[in-house]
Design a protein around this motif. Sequence first.
Motif, short mmCIF file in Angstrom:
data_model
loop_
_atom_site.label_atom_id
_atom_site.label_comp_id
_atom_site.label_asym_id
_atom_site.label_seq_id
_atom_site.Cartn_x
_atom_site.Cartn_y
_atom_site.Cartn_z
N ALA A 35 -10.90 5.25 6.36
CA ALA A 35 -11.49 3.94 6.13
C ALA A 35 -10.65 4.63 4.70
CB ALA A 35 -12.28 3.65 6.38
N ALA A 36 -11.35 5.08 3.91
CA ALA A 36 -10.93 5.58 2.01
C ALA A 36 -9.85 6.28 2.28
CB ALA A 36 -12.15 6.84 2.00
N ALA A 37 -9.49 6.88 3.05
CA ALA A 37 -7.95 7.51 2.99
C ALA A 37 -7.28 6.42 3.03
CB ALA A 37 -7.61 8.32 4.29
N THR A 38 -7.15 6.03 3.72
CA THR A 38 -6.06 4.37 3.94
C THR A 38 -6.39 3.58 2.74
OG1 THR A 38 -6.74 4.81 6.62
CG2 THR A 38 -5.39 3.03 5.27
N VAL A 39 -7.38 3.31 2.02
CA VAL A 39 -7.22 2.86 0.97
C VAL A 39 -6.72 2.85 0.16
CG1 VAL A 39 -9.00 1.05 -1.00
CG2 VAL A 39 -9.87 1.35 2.20
N GLU A 40 -7.21 4.91 -0.28
CA GLU A 40 -6.59 5.23 -1.42
C GLU A 40 -4.90 5.50 -1.42
OE1 GLU A 40 -6.98 7.97 -4.31
OE2 GLU A 40 -8.04 7.17 -4.03
N ALA A 41 -4.16 5.74 0.04
CA ALA A 41 -3.17 5.45 0.05
C ALA A 41 -2.67 3.99 -0.42
CB ALA A 41 -2.57 6.03 1.40
N ALA A 42 -2.88 3.37 0.07
CA ALA A 42 -2.11 1.43 0.09
C ALA A 42 -2.60 2.12 -1.42
CB ALA A 42 -3.77 1.25 0.08
N TRP A 43 -3.45 2.17 -2.74
CA TRP A 43 -3.82 2.16 -4.24
C TRP A 43 -2.46 2.98 -4.58
CZ3 TRP A 43 -7.28 -0.83 -6.77
CH2 TRP A 43 -7.58 -0.42 -8.18
N GLU A 44 -2.61 3.81 -4.44
CA GLU A 44 -1.11 5.01 -4.86
C GLU A 44 -0.39 4.22 -4.47
OE1 GLU A 44 -1.60 8.08 -6.41
OE2 GLU A 44 -3.96 7.25 -6.70
N ALA A 45 0.08 4.07 -3.39
CA ALA A 45 1.20 3.01 -3.38
C ALA A 45 1.86 1.36 -3.80
CB ALA A 45 1.65 2.34 -1.98
N GLY A 46 0.51 1.00 -5.14
CA GLY A 46 0.60 0.39 -5.68
C GLY A 46 -0.32 -1.36 -5.48
N ILE A 47 0.15 -0.77 -4.29
CA ILE A 47 -1.31 -1.83 -4.00
C ILE A 47 -2.03 -2.75 -4.13
CG2 ILE A 47 -2.23 -2.85 -1.43
CD1 ILE A 47 0.00 -1.48 0.30
N ARG A 48 -2.74 -3.83 -4.78
CA ARG A 48 -4.38 -4.02 -5.68
C ARG A 48 -4.36 -5.31 -4.87
NH1 ARG A 48 -2.78 -0.03 -6.61
NH2 ARG A 48 -2.51 1.39 -8.59
N SER A 291 -4.18 3.57 8.96
CA SER A 291 -4.30 5.33 7.85
C SER A 291 -3.56 5.03 7.15
CB SER A 291 -3.47 5.79 9.87
OG SER A 291 -2.42 5.51 9.67
N ALA A 292 -3.86 5.90 6.61
CA ALA A 292 -2.76 6.52 5.60
C ALA A 292 -1.19 6.52 5.71
CB ALA A 292 -3.37 8.24 4.80
N GLU A 293 -1.52 7.17 6.51
CA GLU A 293 0.68 7.27 6.85
C GLU A 293 1.06 5.76 6.95
OE1 GLU A 293 -1.42 10.65 8.01
OE2 GLU A 293 -2.26 8.66 8.51
N GLN A 294 0.41 4.73 8.31
CA GLN A 294 0.58 3.26 7.57
C GLN A 294 0.16 2.12 6.63
OE1 GLN A 294 -1.85 0.95 10.79
NE2 GLN A 294 -1.07 2.05 12.15
N ALA A 295 -0.13 2.65 5.44
CA ALA A 295 -0.34 2.50 4.40
C ALA A 295 0.95 3.04 3.76
CB ALA A 295 -1.54 2.80 3.08
N THR A 296 1.15 4.31 3.62
CA THR A 296 1.91 4.49 2.81
C THR A 296 3.21 4.56 3.50
OG1 THR A 296 1.54 6.59 2.13
CG2 THR A 296 3.32 6.43 2.69
N ARG A 297 3.99 3.81 5.04
CA ARG A 297 5.15 3.80 5.45
C ARG A 297 5.38 1.61 4.97
NH1 ARG A 297 5.35 1.09 10.40
NH2 ARG A 297 7.56 0.86 11.05
N ASN A 298 3.87 1.42 5.24
CA ASN A 298 4.19 -0.42 4.60
C ASN A 298 5.06 -0.60 3.36
OD1 ASN A 298 3.57 -0.80 7.06
ND2 ASN A 298 1.24 -1.13 6.75
N ALA A 299 4.37 0.44 2.71
CA ALA A 299 4.71 0.26 1.09
C ALA A 299 6.02 0.60 0.99
CB ALA A 299 4.28 0.53 0.02
N GLU A 300 6.80 1.98 1.61
CA GLU A 300 7.57 1.91 2.30
C GLU A 300 8.82 0.91 2.58
OE1 GLU A 300 8.18 5.57 4.07
OE2 GLU A 300 7.36 6.95 1.86
N LEU A 301 8.30 0.61 3.87
CA LEU A 301 9.54 -0.79 3.80
C LEU A 301 9.26 -1.62 3.03
CD1 LEU A 301 8.03 -0.72 7.78
CD2 LEU A 301 10.36 0.16 7.33
N HIS A 302 8.05 -2.19 3.23
CA HIS A 302 8.11 -3.49 1.41
C HIS A 302 9.24 -2.99 0.38
CE1 HIS A 302 6.62 -6.99 -0.91
NE2 HIS A 302 6.53 -5.85 -1.97
N GLY A 303 9.59 -1.63 -0.07
CA GLY A 303 9.99 -1.41 -0.66
C GLY A 303 11.77 -1.35 -0.76
#
Length: 337
Positions: A35-48, A291-303
């Motif tokens: 859970a903590a890693a997912t929030v961290e990955a979302a933050w690194e991807a620019g989600i606020r 998961s962190a992988e989902q957060a990163t993938r979602n941000a990549e798809l959005h981009g």
Amino acid sequence: MRQRRIPHTAVELTELGFGTSALGNLYRATPAEDAAATVEAAWEAGIRYFDTAPHYGLGLSESRLGAALRHRPRAEYTVSSKVGRLLVPNEHPRGVDTEGFAVRDDLRREWDFSRDGVLRSIEATLERTGLDRLDVVYLHDPDDHWRQAADEAMPALADLRDQGVVGAVGAGMNQSAMLARFLRETAADVVMLAGRYTLLDQSALDDVLPAAEELGKSVVAVGVFNSGLLSRERPEEGMTYDYRLAPSALVARARAIAEVCAAHGTTLPAAAIAFPHSHPRIINVTLGMRSAEQATRNAELHGRPVPEDLWDDLRSQGLIRPDVPAEYGRRRSSRCP
């Protein structure tokens, strides 16, 4: 990541948001470190923008989100939570929650859209998250409670907004008709629309989106994958649509949309995320992330850029409604990392 302001408020949301139901162990347990890693990955991807609720894991989502954001500057992110389901002691626990979350049921949910219920719910949320304020508060699924929600809960939220205690107020539901009523008949600034403006369902064009357009109010789109069917590049039989087994006809339609997406050099999930931004009143798409992988993938798809003529082709082939706005694209000046 570009941010969009809720009109007549100071609240800004990144165009992609993080829905935190999985942090509350939706359907299965999510380890605390994940859970903590997912929030961290979302933050690194620019989600606020982060959305939570007491309902999600009987408070677990709120406490995990608050812990994950505790070391971040408060002015740099936006948090929404919800009211309408008070958490109270469960006098007859069975050992595990019965509403889809893999947590103990020492607490239970109690519907309450009264003014006192709103105040108690927000106070409890602030305690669980450790936050000093909530930026947005939604009424959560008031489908069967219109009168109390409109006459008591929304005025209570509006008073808190006017006092500067919360930044913006609204309602979140899986239907669009009542959300239109909240926009037209109450002090709501924004509504959270689940599953009713997607590549497979544009029924919000009949009610809530015209209301938002007319009144200059905002919509946050969630459930844009319709619970699964639009989440893969190649939809398959056995996938879900609105949390039920998808009918074969809908699977075939999703496949047809996927083929058009591929012909335009994009994918069905990327188009599903981009599609709500075709409407000018939708300022954010929020996705669930486990998961962190989902957060990163979602941000990549959005981009990923989605060609404007994709929507024209989908309209011409009858795969989306002809009245889907044609003059608006993703309206984004920047990409996710």
